[in-house]
Write an enzyme that holds these catalytic residues in place. Structure first.
Site, PDB file in Angstrom:
ATOM      1  N   PHE A 178       0.818  -1.073  -0.084  1.00 20.98           N
ATOM      2  CA  PHE A 178      -0.154  -0.135   0.027  1.00 20.98           C
ATOM      3  C   PHE A 178       0.868   1.375   0.043  1.00 20.98           C
ATOM      4  O   PHE A 178       0.423   2.204   0.472  1.00 20.98           O
ATOM      5  CB  PHE A 178      -1.237   0.046   1.205  1.00 20.98           C
ATOM      6  CG  PHE A 178      -1.990  -1.369   1.331  1.00 20.98           C
ATOM      7  CD1 PHE A 178      -2.668  -1.684   0.359  1.00 20.98           C
ATOM      8  CD2 PHE A 178      -1.791  -2.116   2.268  1.00 20.98           C
ATOM      9  CE1 PHE A 178      -3.258  -2.747   0.333  1.00 20.98           C
ATOM     10  CE2 PHE A 178      -2.596  -3.234   2.637  1.00 20.98           C
ATOM     11  CZ  PHE A 178      -3.306  -3.541   1.597  1.00 20.98           C
ATOM     12  N   GLY A 180       0.083  -8.559  -4.329  1.00 16.82           N
ATOM     13  CA  GLY A 180      -1.304  -9.082  -4.078  1.00 16.82           C
ATOM     14  C   GLY A 180      -2.186  -8.703  -5.055  1.00 16.82           C
ATOM     15  O   GLY A 180      -3.390  -8.931  -5.042  1.00 16.82           O
ATOM     16  N   GLU A 192      -5.869   2.019  -7.254  1.00 19.81           N
ATOM     17  CA  GLU A 192      -5.849   3.305  -6.173  1.00 19.81           C
ATOM     18  C   GLU A 192      -7.484   3.990  -6.300  1.00 19.81           C
ATOM     19  O   GLU A 192      -7.948   4.608  -5.398  1.00 19.81           O
ATOM     20  CB  GLU A 192      -4.729   4.179  -6.164  1.00 19.81           C
ATOM     21  CG  GLU A 192      -3.345   3.401  -6.014  1.00 19.81           C
ATOM     22  CD  GLU A 192      -2.390   4.253  -5.920  1.00 19.81           C
ATOM     23  OE1 GLU A 192      -1.409   3.919  -4.926  1.00 19.81           O
ATOM     24  OE2 GLU A 192      -2.437   5.245  -6.736  1.00 19.81           O
ATOM     25  N   ALA A 209       0.162  -2.065 -13.509  1.00 10.85           N
ATOM     26  CA  ALA A 209      -0.664  -3.075 -14.112  1.00 10.85           C
ATOM     27  C   ALA A 209      -0.182  -2.483 -15.727  1.00 10.85           C
ATOM     28  O   ALA A 209       0.387  -3.241 -16.440  1.00 10.85           O
ATOM     29  CB  ALA A 209      -1.862  -2.978 -13.886  1.00 10.85           C
ATOM     30  N   THR A 225      -8.964  -9.992 -11.207  1.00 12.31           N
ATOM     31  CA  THR A 225      -7.904  -9.368 -10.208  1.00 12.31           C
ATOM     32  C   THR A 225      -8.239  -7.777  -9.993  1.00 12.31           C
ATOM     33  O   THR A 225      -8.135  -7.389  -9.237  1.00 12.31           O
ATOM     34  CB  THR A 225      -6.437  -9.519 -11.006  1.00 12.31           C
ATOM     35  OG1 THR A 225      -6.505  -9.050 -12.284  1.00 12.31           O
ATOM     36  CG2 THR A 225      -6.147 -11.064 -10.883  1.00 12.31           C
ATOM     37  N   LEU A 265      -7.524  -5.375 -17.728  1.00 12.48           N
ATOM     38  CA  LEU A 265      -6.590  -6.629 -17.983  1.00 12.48           C
ATOM     39  C   LEU A 265      -7.410  -7.844 -17.811  1.00 12.48           C
ATOM     40  O   LEU A 265      -6.980  -9.104 -18.365  1.00 12.48           O
ATOM     41  CB  LEU A 265      -5.525  -6.562 -17.895  1.00 12.48           C
ATOM     42  CG  LEU A 265      -4.717  -5.031 -18.305  1.00 12.48           C
ATOM     43  CD1 LEU A 265      -3.359  -4.952 -17.767  1.00 12.48           C
ATOM     44  CD2 LEU A 265      -4.645  -5.263 -19.989  1.00 12.48           C
TER      45      LEU A 265
HETATM   46 MO1  MOS Z   1       1.186   3.367  -3.840  1.00  5.51          MO
HETATM   47  S1  MOS Z   1       1.002   4.586  -2.220  1.00  5.51           S
HETATM   48  O1  MOS Z   1       2.253   4.359  -4.617  1.00  5.51           O
HETATM   49  O2  MOS Z   1       2.058   1.908  -3.403  1.00  5.51           O
END
Ligand code: MOS
Length: 732
Positions: free
Chosen positions: A243, A469, A692, A512, A621, A617
């Protein structure tokens, strides 16, 4: 390969494998416990030793004396490495504070020593015997108290923007809003702590770690240790969440390397959970002031967003105004970021840095403004949509379907049933619906890959890309399979190793699209080599069903590879399309909550995200990314807050008991809809990021739903029951 003209039709567009709902290819390894994480490598002959870190017990000052004799004498201890012994070490390029070395303390739980012993328990027991005397200095720990002392960051941070005359337009507007919102410090709280195993062979260092960005870590570790980058072999093939907390080199890697050198043994170091909270980075708290001026018809004429955040000296602001520069129209506008110096642990990127906390404020403000205007909040947003960068109108968006996301979502969610604030009840619950727009920029990063075809027709992809992940293994396999015309199970993917070509890495939702584009480039190279070897024209050679065809000649890929196989390697680089066009991702979040009339407890009842993020894609996922992000947004709205001890300067709730994140019982039915898009400006993959985007706007949608349920406007996160209980209707 350089991507500098919009994509035309290419082999990816066949969508036989790419875009298909393929389960993650690393799933079985993970669910059966065979995927080994950083702390779990055990393939060396030499027995491992264990390093336990010692963190500073003050937030600011100097170490005067460190007494380690008792620790050295303790059972099983092999070595004690202290910050005073190693002296000042160079700071990595991507770190704000020094990770280790010297007598200066910049934040609480800064690493000051590592104790290495035969067992973990011996190392931990001995670490408790280290006795430190400090010269403590007065620190600044309270953002609100430092707000007035905050300064404009330097121009490299792009702190201010202004178009037209905001003040005049705002003063002339018939409807105005001027409110302040706050978001707290948040922790990444990933499951796997930061962990590293270091082993030296002479001057060569092998490091197994948990890193989102292999090459950044390798460069910064080399710099910190003062050795040649080429001497470091860094591996991070499986990662238990990041994260953003694992974007940059952290102390576990430095301590493992120094501990292993001192003990002359391979050494494992995992940061204990309290050190994850206070030794590593966090998302900084913000104070955000938003002003909006609008005409009675709902058109925004003036919009301003100012944000204050803090960081250690030399740090960076939380870019919470980012989305306000791009999301809504309005001729007169300004944004500003101000940075206070705080002596708390280092602030830095956490999932959707900037937009995540920025939208927590802006999307409440939009809801409030719609209410003032007597408009539906969806209509208000649609009315103020823009198809060009509102600060630079000559730049169109490459693709933008915020309106589609809002309207499709409203229909699917049953928005028309939404009542007036405080008017809907279900037993003891006040029920409400809320909406928030989602916005996150689409970044691209250079990304390389190597693709090998062997004489069994198997394709092996190697890139230092990481999978935190997210599904990188799977979408990379899909990309190579599509490009080479083979089934996914004929592709082997090897990631997270510094011996492989440097990739985008995982961050900023650029992974990705960027990493698969790098694989695309390498596959184009490999296709060319195969065609050339067979005497085919690479322009019209068709790769399909494990064969390559040109005219009436058809050759098996296995045969084309020959006994030695063929290797294509290339890197995707990016031209000016991100400058000529604004590339962003859009969405809309819908939430229904119930608020307990007696206790003020909020329970989420339903969630829906609609995303417009280019080509998807892999819908499995991608959906999993968005669901995870929505869950994180629920945490941000209702639970998550690092509590600052403003006298002693540290995060008090430094474990997963005190730092609350949502669990299964907190999360109801979640739905995700992807708009059918392919963006030829974004890459040959025509994809963007979603990891995000899924977080952006969720927390505000929850706050807005709480307002619709109760009539209470919460502007300070997290929205715990104490912020609601005084305003609830009398139920006696
Ligand atoms: Mo993200 S906050 O650029 O892993």
């Amino acid at each position: 390969m350089k991507f500098d003209t919009p994509a035309t039709t290419n082999p990816i567009d066949r969508l036989k494998v790419v875009g298909q709902p393929i389960h993650r290819i690393d799933g079985e390894l993970k669910t059966s416990g065979q995927a080994r994480y950083a702390y779990e490598w055990n393939d060396l002959d030499t027995p491992y030793a264990y390093g336990y870190p010692v963190g500073a017990a003050i937030a600011k000052g100097r170490i005067k004396i460190m007494e380690v004799a008792a620790a050295r004498r303790a059972p099983g201890v092999l070595a004690v490495v202290t910050a005073l012994d190693v002296g000042s070490l160079a700071k990595g390029e991507y770190n704000t504070a020094n990770l280790f070395g010297g007598d200066k303390i910049q934040h609480y739980h800064q690493a000051i020593a590592v104790v290495v012993a035969e067992t973990f328990e011996q190392a931990r027991a001995a670490a408790a015997l280290v006795d430190v005397e400090y010269a403590e200095e007065v620190g600044r720990f309270d953002l609100a108290a430092e707000q007035d002392a905050a300064v404009k960051p330097d121009d490299s941070q792009d702190p201010d923007t202004a178009v037209g005359n905001f003040d005049a337009a705002y003063n002339a507007a018939q409807f105005t809003l001027d409110e302040t919102y706050t978001t707290p410090d948040q922790s990444h709280a990933m499951m796997e702590p930061h962990a590293s195993i270091a082993a030296w062979q002479g001057e060569d260092l092998t490091l197994w770690t948990s890193s989102q960005m292999i090459d950044w870590w390798r460069s910064d570790l080399a710099k910190t240790l003062g050795i040649d980058k080429e001497k470091i072999h860094l591996m991070s093939p499986y990662i238990g969440g990041g994260f953003g907390g694992k974007l940059f080199l952290r102390a576990d890697a430095v301590l493992a390397a120094l501990g292993a050198k001192a003990a002359n043994r391979p050494v494992k170091v995992a940061l204990p959970r309290p050190l994850v909270m206070n030794n590593t980075t966090h998302r900084p708290a913000t104070i955000q002031r938003i002003r909006i001026g609008a005409e009675p018809d709902g058109k925004i004429t003036a919009i301003a967003h100012e944000s204050w955040s803090g960081d250690l000296e030399g740090g960076v602001p939380e870019t919470a105004v980012n989305q306000t520069r791009l999301l809504y129209a309005g001729a007169h506008r300004m944004t500003a970021m101000r940075l206070a110096t705080l002596d708390l642990p280092e602030g830095n990127a956490m999932r959707a840095p900037g937009e995540a906390p920025g939208l927590m404020a802006l999307e409440i403000a939009m809801d409030e403004m719609a209410e003032k205007l007597g408009m539906d909040p969806i209509q208000f947003r649609i009315l103020n949509d823009t198809q060009v960068d509102p600060e630079k109108p000559e730049r169109p968006f490459s693709q933008r379907d915020l309106i589609g996301c809002l309207t499709v979502g409203a229909e699917r969610f049953g928005w028309s049933a939404r009542g007036k604030p405080g008017s809907t009840r279900d037993g003891g619950w006040l029920v409400g619906m809320g909406v928030g727009a989602a916005f996150r920029n689409n970044l691209v990063m250079p990304s390389g890959a190597r693709v090998k075809l062997d004489n069994a027709g198997v394709v092996t992809v190697e890139t230092d890309m990481t999978d935190i992940g997210t599904g990188s293994y799977t979408i990379i396999a899909q990309t190579a399979a599509e490009m080479m015309g083979i089934a996914v199970d004929k592709v082997t993917v090897r990631l997270g190793d510094s011996r492989f070509p440097v990739s985008a890495g995982s961050g900023g939702q650029f992974g990705a699209n960027s990493a698969t584009s790098g694989v695309y480039a390498a596959c184009v190279k490999l296709r060319g080599l195969i065609a050339q070897k067979l005497g085919f024209n690479s322009e019209n050679a068709v790769f399909e069903d494990g064969k390559v065809r040109s005219g009436n000649r058809v050759v098996d890929l296995a045969e084309a590879a020959g006994p030695d196989g063929l290797v294509g390697e290339d890197k995707m680089e990016w031209g000016d399309l991100t400058k000529t066009h604004q590339q962003s991702t859009f969405g809309a979040h819908f939430v229904e909550v119930g608020v307990d009339m007696a206790t003020g407890e909020t329970r989420i009842r339903r969630m829906l995200a609609v995303c417009a993020a280019g080509r998807i894609l892999n819908p499995i996922t991608a959906r999993s990314q968005v669901i995870g992000a929505m869950t994180m947004g629920a945490g941000g709205a209702l639970l998550e807050e690092l509590a600052v001890d403003t006298r002693r300067g540290f995060f008090v709730n430094h474990d997963l008991a005190g730092y609350e994140v949502p669990v299964h019982a907190d999360i109801p039915h979640q739905d995700v809809i992807f708009m059918d898009e392919a963006d030829p400006m974004s890459s040959p993959m025509k994809a963007k990021g979603v990891g995000e985007l899924g977080l952006c706007g969720v927390s505000a949608a929850i706050a807005n739903a709480i307002h619709n349920a109760t009539g209470i406007r919460a502007r300070h996160y997290p929205i715990t029951l104490d912020k609601l209980i005084g305003g609830l209707p009398d139920v006696s």
